[in-house]
Every structure is written in C-alpha cells, then in structure tokens.
Design an enzyme around this catalytic site. Structure first.
Site, PDB file in Angstrom:
ATOM      1  N   ARG A   1     -12.813   6.967   8.874  1.00  0.00           N
ATOM      2  CA  ARG A   1     -12.174   5.766   8.669  1.00  0.00           C
ATOM      3  C   ARG A   1     -12.905   4.476   8.276  1.00  0.00           C
ATOM      4  O   ARG A   1     -12.558   3.717   7.527  1.00  0.00           O
ATOM      5  CB  ARG A   1     -11.722   5.409  10.410  1.00  0.00           C
ATOM      6  CG  ARG A   1     -11.252   4.078  10.398  1.00  0.00           C
ATOM      7  CD  ARG A   1      -9.773   4.093   9.795  1.00  0.00           C
ATOM      8  NE  ARG A   1      -9.036   2.903   9.795  1.00  0.00           N
ATOM      9  CZ  ARG A   1      -7.944   2.630   9.218  1.00  0.00           C
ATOM     10  NH1 ARG A   1      -7.371   3.538   8.346  1.00  0.00           N
ATOM     11  NH2 ARG A   1      -7.228   1.460   9.433  1.00  0.00           N
TER      12      ARG A   1
ATOM     13  N   SER B   1       0.949  -1.171  -0.026  1.00  0.00           N
ATOM     14  CA  SER B   1       0.029  -0.094  -0.065  1.00  0.00           C
ATOM     15  C   SER B   1       0.774   1.204   0.038  1.00  0.00           C
ATOM     16  O   SER B   1       1.851   1.271  -0.824  1.00  0.00           O
ATOM     17  CB  SER B   1      -0.871   0.027   1.067  1.00  0.00           C
ATOM     18  OG  SER B   1      -1.926   0.768   0.974  1.00  0.00           O
TER      19      SER B   1
ATOM     20  N   ASP C   1      -8.230  -6.319  -5.493  1.00  0.00           N
ATOM     21  CA  ASP C   1      -7.794  -5.021  -4.721  1.00  0.00           C
ATOM     22  C   ASP C   1      -8.586  -3.978  -5.477  1.00  0.00           C
ATOM     23  O   ASP C   1      -8.395  -3.816  -6.673  1.00  0.00           O
ATOM     24  CB  ASP C   1      -6.333  -4.784  -5.003  1.00  0.00           C
ATOM     25  CG  ASP C   1      -5.702  -3.731  -4.010  1.00  0.00           C
ATOM     26  OD1 ASP C   1      -6.644  -2.671  -3.669  1.00  0.00           O
ATOM     27  OD2 ASP C   1      -4.793  -3.875  -3.696  1.00  0.00           O
TER      28      ASP C   1
ATOM     29  N   HIS D   1      -8.167  -5.097  -1.050  1.00  0.00           N
ATOM     30  CA  HIS D   1      -6.995  -4.661  -0.782  1.00  0.00           C
ATOM     31  C   HIS D   1      -5.989  -5.010   0.289  1.00  0.00           C
ATOM     32  O   HIS D   1      -5.015  -5.365   0.431  1.00  0.00           O
ATOM     33  CB  HIS D   1      -7.103  -2.894  -0.532  1.00  0.00           C
ATOM     34  CG  HIS D   1      -5.924  -2.177  -0.174  1.00  0.00           C
ATOM     35  ND1 HIS D   1      -4.688  -2.068  -1.064  1.00  0.00           N
ATOM     36  CD2 HIS D   1      -5.323  -1.818   0.914  1.00  0.00           C
ATOM     37  CE1 HIS D   1      -3.598  -1.557  -0.639  1.00  0.00           C
ATOM     38  NE2 HIS D   1      -4.069  -1.242   0.485  1.00  0.00           N
ATOM     39  N   ASP D   2      -6.982  -5.540   1.569  1.00  0.00           N
ATOM     40  CA  ASP D   2      -6.160  -5.714   2.728  1.00  0.00           C
ATOM     41  C   ASP D   2      -5.617  -7.227   2.725  1.00  0.00           C
ATOM     42  O   ASP D   2      -4.886  -7.763   3.684  1.00  0.00           O
ATOM     43  CB  ASP D   2      -7.181  -5.619   4.086  1.00  0.00           C
ATOM     44  CG  ASP D   2      -6.911  -4.358   4.739  1.00  0.00           C
ATOM     45  OD1 ASP D   2      -6.063  -3.631   4.237  1.00  0.00           O
ATOM     46  OD2 ASP D   2      -7.681  -4.152   5.845  1.00  0.00           O
TER      47      ASP D   2
END
Lengths: 250, 250
Positions: A101, A29, A195, A230-231
């Site tokens: 967040r 990232s 992602d 993504h994670d």
C-alpha cells in the site's frame, strides 16, 4: 474480472432498481476507466461522461507500481496462498500488504506534494543516525499502510489491481479510434498536470482521437494546474469543481 | 554511516596509496552526493567535481521509494532481524528484498522509458485474465528483483539507503549557501529532464545558490534532454559524454 464486468454489474443493478438512463456518469482513476467504459460499451445509458485522472489503457509505469504492491502481498506468509482468515489479519497485521500500500501512496502523490507535506522533517523521538529512525514521510507511509490492512481485503486488492492493469479501451476493437467511435455522448476529460500515475498525455490522447474521428463536438479536455499528483482529483476540488458543475449544467 | 563517512574512507585510502590530489571527482546518483561532499568537505583535494543525476539533500519522494524497499526487506522472515545466512539467501531467495528492488527500478526509469521498453506487451505463455499472468514489465521487474538478491547484501542495502536518505549537504552549516561557500573548485552539474528520483530542479538549486554567493564562475549546469528517467546517467552516455570530456579538458 475486468472494468467492463464491473460496469456490466452496475448496469444490471441499475436495471433492477429501475434506472435505465442517467444524466451523467462520473469517475476518477479506476472510476474514470469505468466512466469511459460506460461511454463506449453502453453509449445510450448516460448523456455525459466525466472522466478524471484516468487513462484509455493502463501503461507499464502504473502496472509497475501495482506489481510491487501485488508482489509484497503475495510473497508475505500472511497471504497463505489466498487462504487467510480476515480476523487473523486484523489482529496480527499483514506487513507485506502494508508495504504494498505504501508503494501505491507514492504513485498517488508527487515529488512536490511530498516536499510540501513532509520536507525532510524527522520524527522527533528518533535518532537521525539510527538505522530504523524515521523521516515524517516514512511515518506517514507506515501509518497509511498499517491502516489499510485493517479494512481492505487482500484478494480484492489483487483482483482490482489486475482489472486496472488489463484495462484497455481498445479491447474488442481494431483501434482506439474504432473504440471511441461508439461514443455518442458528451465526454469531459479532467487531467492533473502532476499526475504521475495516469499522465495528462494519456487523457489528451482520448481527446485527440475523438477529434480525429470527427467527434470534436463531443469532447472537452482540461489539464488542471496542480502539483499534488494523482490524488489531486480527490483533494483539490476547488481547482476543478466548476468544470464539473458546468459539465452537468450545459 | 553517512555520505561524509564514505568520502572520508576514500580519502584515507587515497592517502595510503599516495594520492593526495585528483584532477576530478565524478559521480552519479549517490556517487554525485559523494562528489558534492568532496567539493564541500575536502575543497582542496580535486580541481573539478562532476555531479550527475543527484541532489544536495534527499527529498521525501526519494525517501519514500527507499522506505518501501526497506520495509519489504525488514518485514520478510528471511531477514531474521539481520541474522541471516547469505548462503541460505542465495539458495532460497529473499522475496521481500526482490520486491524492494523492484520499487527501486520504478524510480530509476520513467513512464516514457517504460512505455518504450515494454508498452502493454504481455508474456506470451500467460493468460491475460489469469490473476498471476504477467505483463512484460512485470517479468522484467521479477527478473531484476530475483537477480539482485543473488549478489547484494540486505544489511548493506539498508545502510546505504539510510545514508542516501539522511544525506543533506547543509549539515553542519547554517544554510546551503554557507555550505557551498566552502567550494573553491569547478562544479559541473548534469541533470536529466525526466529524472524522477533526483529532479533537475534539485541540481539547478545548487547552481542558483552558487550564483547567489558570487561563485558563478565555478559552476556549469546542464539539463540533458532525456525521457529515460534517473538511469539515463548510466545509459544515455551519447547525450552527455561530450560535457564530461569538455569538463575534464577545460
């Protein structure tokens, strides 16, 4: 503050503690942006650069997610134009920062991982038709939003997201090819198929441009099969750790 | 309020004005949920149901986008627990509502349409390194967020997103097959390949279940080639209007 600045600061630190060369620089990232920046701007520091779930330049889709998060922070009275007291935030919370967040969390996951994690499960104690009754995915976002506010500094968040937004490896160069032309180390690119923050095609682009400029031998690209989002680079280590082990040993 | 309630209200209105049958019911997104609901719960009202960019049950990824928007609204002092004055909002704005709307806009587009619309273009009058300098995509989101607040009611927004979140065509039935078993009209499903809010696979699922229960003749499914994202159903008419014309004429 830019990604280049962060990398420069690290190099200064490394020099101070006597580290003038590294075997490898690895990052995912924003860390992947730093790894790429190391490869381009400090080409003789490390022999290998391993870049996960990242990009050569942040695209508008990612900037848009950051935008929502940044606006949610800035527009909350708790931000106070930046003149906030961290202790007060820890005690009273900072709802806008928490909401911001949550938006980040969407971009870190995927429709498929959310489906698998939460489905349409509802919080048992809430009424389905209650206006503020919650799905489990909402409870998850609430929890992670509130939690983040307890330990992350809002201004740091703004500066870091700004640095991510303006990251562009072509800066100071005529083109991406020109910029990548500075590289003389091994580049390992690991992208993740689901992602949605930094798309595999952005990573693939780095590989293609390196091919175009005759540096095919320097680059390896893998698109890891994953529906996590993504994670995945933080979670599904079993799917790609062998690539990293191989890169380090080669 | 549920999607079923909205459809019931429409039927009552139609009855009042003397419309007891329709040739077709057509809708996209939440309108597609209503069209599906018409087909299941009022199976003799219309001969054809055309459903665009929608789903049989809202998935957690879409609920998460709504969550961010809803939180941004609720947590802004301008919301006042629902006791706001619309005139005051029009005059003073409602930053949280604007931010929430921005989050919606992400889900209506796609990485590719944002790339094509905005790329990494920056607002000419802003400094790239200024903490609050803006990319064009940010200016677009700001504009659309602010604008939305001028004419959309925050509580309506909360009730509508709640209705979308809890939409599930299997409610009151044992399964989706059981629910779709009520259908005795033609169902036309138009999905869009880059729709990241309601995925083509969710639409495809309706087709498959209809096949499973021997209603293959009633259903037509098309996945329209598009990189635009969810809003393709509002924008790229040239890509699918012939399917609608055909459905209406058949």
């Amino acid at each position: 503050i830019t990604i280049s600045d962060m990398v420069k600061a690290q190099r200064i630190l490394f020099d101070r503690i006597g580290i003038h060369h590294a075997h490898a620089v690895i990052g995912g990232s924003m860390g992947g942006m730093q790894a790429l920046c190391f490869a381009i701007e400090h080409p003789n520091f490390a022999k290998k650069h391993i870049i996960l779930a990242s990009t050569y330049a942040t695209q508008p889709w990612a900037i848009a997610f950051n935008k929502v998060a940044r606006e949610a922070v800035i527009k909350d009275p708790a931000f106070g134009g930046g003149y906030y007291d961290p202790q007060v935030i820890r005690e009273n919370g900072f709802p806008g920062f928490a909401t911001g967040r949550m938006c980040g969390h969407i971009s870190y996951l995927s429709p498929w991982s959310m489906q698998e994690k939460f489905g349409r499960e509802y919080v048992e104690t809430d009424g389905l038709y209650e206006l503020f009754g919650k799905f489990q995915v909402e409870r998850y976002l609430d929890y992670n939003g509130m939690n983040f506010v307890q330990w992350f500094d809002p201004l740091s968040f703004l500066y870091i997201t700004k640095a991510i937004n303006i990251f562009d490896a072509t800066r100071n160069y005529d083109s991406l090819e020109d910029s990548l032309g500075r590289i003389n180390s091994q580049i390992y690119l690991l992208a993740f198929k689901s992602d949605l923050l930094f798309l595999p095609e952005e990573m693939k682009c780095i590989e293609e441009r390196l091919h175009n400029i005759g540096k095919k031998d320097l680059v390896t690209y893998h698109a890891i099969d994953s529906t996590y989002g993504h994670d995945a680079f933080l979670v599904e280590l079993d799917k790609f750790s062998h690539h990293i082990a191989q890169a380090l040993e080669e």
